[in-house]
Design an enzyme around this catalytic site. Structure first.
Site, short mmCIF file in Angstrom:
data_model
loop_
_atom_site.label_atom_id
_atom_site.label_comp_id
_atom_site.label_asym_id
_atom_site.label_seq_id
_atom_site.Cartn_x
_atom_site.Cartn_y
_atom_site.Cartn_z
CG HIS A 1 -1.81 -1.18 1.13
ND1 HIS A 1 -3.26 -0.78 0.81
CD2 HIS A 1 -1.87 -2.27 1.30
CE1 HIS A 1 -3.81 -1.73 0.64
NE2 HIS A 1 -3.17 -2.76 1.01
CG ASP B 1 -0.09 9.45 0.64
OD1 ASP B 1 0.13 8.38 0.97
OD2 ASP B 1 -0.66 10.22 1.04
#
Ligand code: GDG
Length: 498
Positions: free
Chosen positions: A178, A390
């Site tokens: 992720h 991110d």
């Protein structure tokens, strides 16, 4: 929810493994167990597949081994209610500290997010990581049957497949990362780089958020495993090393769009949106929603906003920044320092610009309930999503999905995974470039209506096309060796598009 599980690549049973279970159980002082269910797109998308395939979710339920032993009966009853089984892995406080706060969050998290100086390469952390991955593997191996598909999630469980193979598990095992995968020179700083690569090699399929992450991974892999053959192109590629084939794919995670656009339309949220607009008369609300984390770049964002107000005085009284900072990892001292730095900057902006009738910044440290969050997404004229790094950033996609008026502007960091899909229509910024951020804020606040609407409409379409259901289907299809369902073209971020 038929779109969630179908077309299923096959009817293999799904075993999902994640650090945390999608629920937290706790015991009252009277000895009664209580369960709080998790929410969010990932849970919503995976639950129907688990139900359809009589699957199992394995993870840490927030308990130590003794607590878990006492809660076993309760978990079984709850599994019947959930429609799929949940199995816990009990972790002692010491294991949790060294594995989760230690290796996961003081080694892998900072390194993979480009903050090597924040890393604490304590060898005890690595030992605990291995040990906890073994503990997870014990439970998964006990559960796994021939023909199951095991899907492991995130940087906490990189050694899981290796431990499962040692225990004779032959099922297909997939892994989704992720968070970003770092470039070669960063990854090579990891004292256990060979061990981590070796561990990852035992997966059959590894999914990344972006092509950039996959490319970084391939470069690291080939450097550490000379002689690797890299095959194919497109969404799924293959690495062949000493007779083992590892598939590596790009699967940008997303959200269940209706989970945001639906509530955004509800009378309760609509009424809250009207009140929010009334609270900002004649002003544009700029919104920031970030977990307290150095990767989110909150101080840089505040500097950018301060400069925008100073450099473009016409913005003063016309805009207000609403910044929510969500508490996170409070046990790590650096996070507390960062909170104090954020509060200093908020104080500085307030002191410098506040005047009667206008507050330039509304800062909140806490958590909103879901409807409050969605109301802010819908009410905001601009979302300021400026992480320094991110994996994806779901806030960006949630904002677009809840932006029902269709005229919100997304300012998005070049270093968020979401940029690969949204780069043409978001205003891109390099979050380290404070002047660039200030200019982007000015541009967003003065953008003509038509342009705002066109950009937002295109972003909403893209997010709908590759939603969380697409993500689950395409990962499972790739794991089953099928060609994954078509999505948007694989887009690599191009700085020239700024
Ligand atoms: C990791 C990766 C990747 C936030 N504030 C509130 C609230 N939230 C919810 C948002 C969103 C989630 O938290 C945050 O998701 P992000 O994607 O932004 O970030 P991480 O937590 O760091 O997640 C990331 C993600 O995994 C998925 O793969 O995108 O890159 O770091 O869903 O809605 N929810 C509520 N109140 C809040 O105040 N209810």
């Amino acid at each position: 929810m038929t779109n969630a599980g179908s077309p299923a690549p096959n009817d293999e049973r799904l075993i999902v493994v994640s650090n945390r279970l999608p629920l937290v159980i706790s015991e009252s002082s009277a000895g009664e167990w209580h369960l709080e269910r998790g929410s969010g797109g990932l849970v919503t998308a995976i639950e129907p597949v688990l139900k359809d395939t009589s699957g199992v979710w394995i993870g840490w339920p927030g308990l130590g081994p003794e607590g878990l032993a006492r809660a076993e009966g309760f978990l079984e009853t709850k599994s019947d209610e959930l429609g799929y089984r949940v199995r816990g892995v009990g972790l002692t406080k010491d294991e949790r500290d060294a594995f989760y706060l230690g290796f996961a969050n003081q080694v892998i998290w900072p390194l993979f997010h480009d903050f090597p100086a924040q890393c604490n390469f304590d060898p005890a952390f690595w030992a605990a990581y291995r040990q906890v991955n073994e503990k997870f593997a014990e439970v998964v191996a006990d559960e796994a049957r021939e023909g199951d598909f095991i899907w492991s999630h995130d940087y906490h469980l990189m050694s899981l497949a290796q431990e499962l193979r040692k225990r004779g598990v032959e099922s297909q095992i997939g892994f989704f990362l992720h968070i970003p995968f770092p470039p070669r020179d960063l990854f090579l700083k990891l004292p256990w780089r060979q061990d981590v690569m070796e561990a990852l090699l035992h997966y059959d399929l590894i999914g990344f958020q972006t092509d950039r992450d996959r490319t970084n991974f391939i470069n690291c892999f080939v450097s550490l495993r000379p002689g690797t053959e890299v095959r194919g192109s497109g969404r799924v590629m293959e690495l062949e090393f000493e007779g083992h084939t590892l598939r590596v794919g790009v699967f940008p995670i997303s959200i269940d769009v209706d989970e945001f656009s639906g509530p955004a339309r509800s009378p309760e949220v609509s009424e809250r949106v009207a009140r929010l607009w009334a609270e900002f008369p004649g002003r544009k609300m700029i919104l920031g929603v970030d977990r307290l984390d150095y990767s989110k770049g909150i101080p840089h964002k505040l500097e950018g906003y301060r400069l925008a107000l100073a450099r473009y005085p016409e913005l003063q009284s016309r805009v207000s920044l609403v910044q929510l900072v969500v508490p996170s990892r409070e046990d790590i001292p650096e996070y507390d320092q960062m909170k104090r730095e954020i509060e200093r900057l908020v104080g500085q902006i307030s002191g410098e610009f506040t005047r009667p009738g206008w507050v330039p910044i509304h800062y909140q440290y806490g958590r909103w309930d879901r409807n409050e969050l969605i109301a802010h997404y819908r009410a905001a004229a601009v979302a300021l999503v400026t992480p320094l790094k991110d994996g994806m950033n779901l806030v960006a996609k949630e904002f677009c999905s809840a932006s029902l008026e269709g005229n919100g502007v997304l300012i998005l960091s070049e270093h968020a995974g979401a940029t690969a899909q949204l780069q043409e229509d978001a205003i891109l910024v390099n979050p380290y470039d404070v002047e660039g951020v200030a200019e982007a804020i000015y541009r967003a606040c003065t953008m003509p209506d038509d342009e705002r609407k066109g950009r937002m409409q295109r972003m909403r379409q893209k997010i709908r096309k590759e939603d969380i259901y697409w993500w689950v289907r395409s990962f499972r299809q790739a794991a089953a060796g099928e060609s994954p369902e078509e999505g948007l073209p694989l887009d690599v971020y191009l700085p020239s598009r700024i």
